[in-house]
Design an enzyme around this catalytic site. Structure first.
Site, PDB file in Angstrom:
ATOM      1  N   LYS A  52       0.841  -1.199   0.000  1.00  0.00           N
ATOM      2  CA  LYS A  52       0.000   0.000   0.000  1.00  0.00           C
ATOM      3  C   LYS A  52       0.876   1.249   0.000  1.00  0.00           C
ATOM      4  O   LYS A  52       0.646   2.191  -0.749  1.00  0.00           O
ATOM      5  CB  LYS A  52      -0.926   0.012   1.232  1.00  0.00           C
ATOM      6  CG  LYS A  52      -2.066  -0.996   1.136  1.00  0.00           C
ATOM      7  CD  LYS A  52      -2.806  -1.172   2.450  1.00  0.00           C
ATOM      8  CE  LYS A  52      -3.813  -2.317   2.345  1.00  0.00           C
ATOM      9  NZ  LYS A  52      -4.444  -2.682   3.622  1.00  0.00           N
ATOM     10  N   GLN A  96      -4.994  -1.735   9.862  1.00  0.00           N
ATOM     11  CA  GLN A  96      -4.826  -3.035   9.203  1.00  0.00           C
ATOM     12  C   GLN A  96      -5.380  -4.160  10.081  1.00  0.00           C
ATOM     13  O   GLN A  96      -5.092  -4.233  11.279  1.00  0.00           O
ATOM     14  CB  GLN A  96      -3.335  -3.272   8.897  1.00  0.00           C
ATOM     15  CG  GLN A  96      -3.042  -4.512   8.074  1.00  0.00           C
ATOM     16  CD  GLN A  96      -3.586  -4.455   6.649  1.00  0.00           C
ATOM     17  OE1 GLN A  96      -3.709  -3.388   6.052  1.00  0.00           O
ATOM     18  NE2 GLN A  96      -3.930  -5.596   6.098  1.00  0.00           N
ATOM     19  N   ASP A 119     -11.420   2.497   4.450  1.00  0.00           N
ATOM     20  CA  ASP A 119     -11.738   1.079   4.225  1.00  0.00           C
ATOM     21  C   ASP A 119     -13.234   0.850   4.030  1.00  0.00           C
ATOM     22  O   ASP A 119     -13.646  -0.224   3.580  1.00  0.00           O
ATOM     23  CB  ASP A 119     -11.308   0.244   5.442  1.00  0.00           C
ATOM     24  CG  ASP A 119      -9.963  -0.439   5.244  1.00  0.00           C
ATOM     25  OD1 ASP A 119      -9.651  -0.798   4.094  1.00  0.00           O
ATOM     26  OD2 ASP A 119      -9.248  -0.618   6.239  1.00  0.00           O
TER      27      ASP A 119
HETATM   28  N1  GUN Z   1      -6.732  -7.023   6.049  1.00  0.00           N
HETATM   29  C1  GUN Z   1      -6.972  -7.708   4.902  1.00  0.00           C
HETATM   30  N2  GUN Z   1      -7.583  -6.922   4.009  1.00  0.00           N
HETATM   31  C2  GUN Z   1      -7.741  -5.720   4.583  1.00  0.00           C
HETATM   32  C3  GUN Z   1      -8.291  -4.487   4.157  1.00  0.00           C
HETATM   33  O1  GUN Z   1      -8.798  -4.330   3.044  1.00  0.00           O
HETATM   34  N3  GUN Z   1      -8.245  -3.463   5.047  1.00  0.00           N
HETATM   35  C4  GUN Z   1      -7.714  -3.610   6.283  1.00  0.00           C
HETATM   36  N4  GUN Z   1      -7.733  -2.561   7.084  1.00  0.00           N
HETATM   37  N5  GUN Z   1      -7.192  -4.727   6.712  1.00  0.00           N
HETATM   38  C5  GUN Z   1      -7.202  -5.783   5.860  1.00  0.00           C
END
Ligand code: GUN
Length: 283
Positions: A52, A96, A119
């Site tokens: 990311k 996350q 998100d």
């Molecule tokens: N863990 C796995 N996929 C995601 C996501 O799209 N966002 C977040 N915050 N954690 C994740």
């Protein structure tokens, strides 16, 4: 042979368009800023977070990374989120997942300002999705819609079957599909006669994390098949939830794993971070 829905190619195009938008925003004094909180050292999460950050840097989005130790208390984490909620330079906040077990995921997600919830996991964002109001939605479903759009696969009036009811993929994707006039069924581990159901789908989405769960006999000839699963097999290779070799001759279109939905997810996170930053200028 199925058309390959190439998320690598499409996401590159989206990211380069975003880069231009970001340059324009910077000229108006706004640098889109994404704050990422990573608690602990889950290896998969570390890889996701690094990816990311890398994408953000490439297109000029500022990414602020907060790595907190495994034993972080709920109070400390909530204080960090509160600080970022208050920071006028932060457009999007992402915690996350999964979080270490002493932390309550729901409470933490609920504490993120809904207008910074990049998100789309907060109850306010989910409510906005299901009432068809403009909002940020989870990145994976957003990316799936963008990929279908890029290949001009219209979902209007189509029978869509989504296997998997997670908050991150299945449920929000169902909301987006309904908003785009598809007829949607969510299937899951308790669904009876799953194969008969998936065989009715014009668009079949599989997001359960069981390698090669969907074979050729579960797919209607000509259907579009979206494979969200990604697991590493004993052979060290990455596998999707769809047995691609078997399904390819039957399906009309298919996403590869890797290189299908995955790259679209990160591009979607960036797209929505930029959207949130635009609101700083336009309200
Ligand atoms: N863990 C796995 N996929 C995601 C996501 O799209 N966002 C977040 N915050 N954690 C994740």
């Amino acid at each position: 042979m199925a058309t390959r829905l190439d998320g690598k190619v499409v996401s590159k195009r989206i990211l380069s368009e975003l880069q231009q938008t970001v340059t324009g925003l910077a000229q108006q004094g706004v640098t889109p800023t994404l704050a990422v909180i990573l608690v602990g050292s889950d290896p998969a999460s570390q890889v996701y977070v690094r990816n990311k950050q890398r994408r953000a840097e490439e297109i000029g989005v500022r990414s602020l990374m907060f790595k907190l130790p495994e034993e972080t208390s709920q109070k400390t984490l909530l204080a960090k989120v509160a600080e970022l909620n208050q920071d006028p330079d932060v457009d999007g906040i992402l915690v996350q997942l999964p979080l270490p077990k002493q932390l309550d995921e729901r409470v933490v997600i609920n504490s993120i300002d809904p207008d910074k919830d990049v998100d789309g996991f907060s109850p306010v964002s989910v409510g906005r999705l299901w009432t068809n109001e403009p909002t940020v939605v989870a990145s994976t479903p957003y990316g799936i819609m963008a990929l279908l759009d890029a290949y001009q696969i219209d979902v209007t009036g189509k029978r869509v079957v989504i296997v998997g009811r997670s908050n991150i993929v299945g449920r929000p994707l169902a909301g987006l599909m309904v908003n785009h006039d598809a007829t949607v069924t969510i299937a899951h581990s308790k669904t009876r006669d799953l194969k008969a159901l998936t065989r009715e789908a014009d668009i079949l989405v599989v997001a359960i994390g069981v390698p090669h769960f969907i074979g050729a006999d579960a797919v209607k000839p000509g259907a579009t098949v979206i494979d969200v699963g990604i697991s590493r097999g004993a052979d060290g290779k990455l596998h999707g939830d769809v047995d691609a070799d078997a399904v390819e001759p039957v399906a009309g279109a298919l996403t590869p794993v890797p290189g299908g939905v995955g790259p679209m997810t990160i591009a979607s996170l960036m797209a929505q971070t930029v959207e949130l930053a635009k609101r700083r200028l336009h309200g």
